[in-house]
Motif scaffolding. Structure first.
Motif, mmCIF file in Angstrom:
data_model
loop_
_atom_site.group_PDB
_atom_site.id
_atom_site.type_symbol
_atom_site.label_atom_id
_atom_site.label_comp_id
_atom_site.label_asym_id
_atom_site.label_seq_id
_atom_site.Cartn_x
_atom_site.Cartn_y
_atom_site.Cartn_z
ATOM 1 N N LYS A 173 -3.484 -0.104 7.148
ATOM 2 C CA LYS A 173 -3.605 1.240 7.271
ATOM 3 C C LYS A 173 -2.301 1.854 8.189
ATOM 4 O O LYS A 173 -1.681 2.785 7.742
ATOM 5 C CB LYS A 173 -4.932 1.863 7.693
ATOM 6 N N SER A 206 0.809 -1.139 0.290
ATOM 7 C CA SER A 206 0.064 0.150 0.138
ATOM 8 C C SER A 206 0.853 1.284 0.059
ATOM 9 O O SER A 206 0.558 2.262 -0.681
ATOM 10 C CB SER A 206 -1.123 -0.088 1.293
ATOM 11 N N HIS A 257 -13.616 -7.675 3.312
ATOM 12 C CA HIS A 257 -13.217 -7.607 1.761
ATOM 13 C C HIS A 257 -12.578 -6.552 1.704
ATOM 14 O O HIS A 257 -12.985 -5.455 2.248
ATOM 15 C CB HIS A 257 -14.252 -7.774 1.074
ATOM 16 N N GLY A 258 -11.536 -6.319 0.512
ATOM 17 C CA GLY A 258 -10.949 -5.280 0.412
ATOM 18 C C GLY A 258 -10.342 -4.902 1.390
ATOM 19 O O GLY A 258 -10.054 -3.462 1.534
ATOM 20 N N ALA A 259 -9.606 -5.660 2.484
ATOM 21 C CA ALA A 259 -8.945 -5.213 3.558
ATOM 22 C C ALA A 259 -7.216 -4.766 3.088
ATOM 23 O O ALA A 259 -6.801 -5.523 2.303
ATOM 24 C CB ALA A 259 -8.627 -6.380 4.512
ATOM 25 N N TRP A 260 -6.754 -3.662 3.887
ATOM 26 C CA TRP A 260 -5.805 -3.343 3.356
ATOM 27 C C TRP A 260 -4.906 -2.715 4.860
ATOM 28 O O TRP A 260 -5.945 -2.235 5.600
ATOM 29 C CB TRP A 260 -5.185 -2.364 2.286
ATOM 30 N N TYR A 305 -11.286 -1.733 5.762
ATOM 31 C CA TYR A 305 -11.699 -2.796 4.800
ATOM 32 C C TYR A 305 -13.086 -2.047 4.349
ATOM 33 O O TYR A 305 -13.601 -1.186 4.753
ATOM 34 C CB TYR A 305 -12.286 -3.933 5.725
ATOM 35 N N GLU A 306 -13.558 -2.566 3.134
ATOM 36 C CA GLU A 306 -14.558 -1.776 2.512
ATOM 37 C C GLU A 306 -16.071 -2.799 2.806
ATOM 38 O O GLU A 306 -16.954 -2.026 2.812
ATOM 39 C CB GLU A 306 -14.274 -2.352 0.823
ATOM 40 N N ARG A 316 -4.650 -4.712 -1.270
ATOM 41 C CA ARG A 316 -6.242 -5.196 -0.863
ATOM 42 C C ARG A 316 -6.567 -6.847 -0.641
ATOM 43 O O ARG A 316 -6.047 -7.358 -2.019
ATOM 44 C CB ARG A 316 -7.115 -4.742 -1.923
ATOM 45 N N LYS A 317 -6.663 -7.411 0.367
ATOM 46 C CA LYS A 317 -6.716 -8.720 0.430
ATOM 47 C C LYS A 317 -8.059 -9.336 1.132
ATOM 48 O O LYS A 317 -8.943 -8.318 1.772
ATOM 49 C CB LYS A 317 -5.628 -9.244 1.423
ATOM 50 N N THR A 318 -8.339 -10.490 1.234
ATOM 51 C CA THR A 318 -9.584 -10.747 1.907
ATOM 52 C C THR A 318 -9.224 -11.247 3.152
ATOM 53 O O THR A 318 -8.208 -12.237 3.339
ATOM 54 C CB THR A 318 -10.114 -11.883 1.125
ATOM 55 N N MET A 346 -2.097 -1.054 -4.895
ATOM 56 C CA MET A 346 -3.411 -1.284 -4.290
ATOM 57 C C MET A 346 -4.002 -2.724 -4.473
ATOM 58 O O MET A 346 -4.722 -3.293 -3.732
ATOM 59 C CB MET A 346 -4.320 -0.094 -4.274
#
Length: 147
Positions: A118, A83, A113-116, A141-142, A92-94, A88
């Motif tokens: 920070k 990141s 979902h869409g975790a990164w 995460y998203e 971005r991972k699960t 990205m």
């Protein structure tokens, strides 16, 4: 075997999995929550009275903090490097927080979902201190899904 009807899950039996790989030494998970906006609909009733009706809005993204004892593992650092470099698609991972029962079988999964990653914070270094050194990773995460 699921938990018996009147038993609850125990808070010390959990794990963190990122893209199918278990991350070890997690001591604490905090901030795991669902949240959504509230929409206020201002209207009048059939008899002319003013009324505010609250409706569910869009789901908000969230953040969760993972604390673990400092180890030789550099999994968090590698994850954050993507990141920081703007990669990205790789960052971005699960991720999944898994709750286990007393037989160590998964009873619930909170899938992020869409975790990164920070931020990553290393605990205080202090001469003469004998406490365990920790690192805190804040993951944004998203979407969260429960299985």
């Amino acid at each position: 075997m699921p938990l018996p009807d009147l038993d609850g899950a125990v808070g010390h039996s959990f794990g963190l999995e990122v893209d199918g790989v278990m991350i070890t030494q997690i001591n604490e998970v905090s901030g795991l929550k669902f949240e959504q906006d509230v929409i206020e609909l201002k209207t009048n009733t059939p008899d002319g009275k003013y009324m505010i009706k609250k409706l569910p809005g869009r789901v908000k993204a969230g953040e969760v903090t993972f604390t673990r004892s400092l180890t030789g593992s550099n999994s968090f650092e590698k994850w954050m490097k993507d990141s920081r470099l703007g990669k990205m698609a790789d960052a971005r991972k699960t991720a999944a927080v898994i709750i286990f029962d007393y037989e160590q079988k998964a009873i619930k999964r909170y899938i992020l979902h869409g975790a990164w990653l920070k931020s990553l914070e290393i605990g205080s270094l202090k001469a003469g201190d004998t406490s365990v050194l920790t690192e805190k990773a804040v993951v944004t995460y998203e979407e969260m899904v429960v299985e």
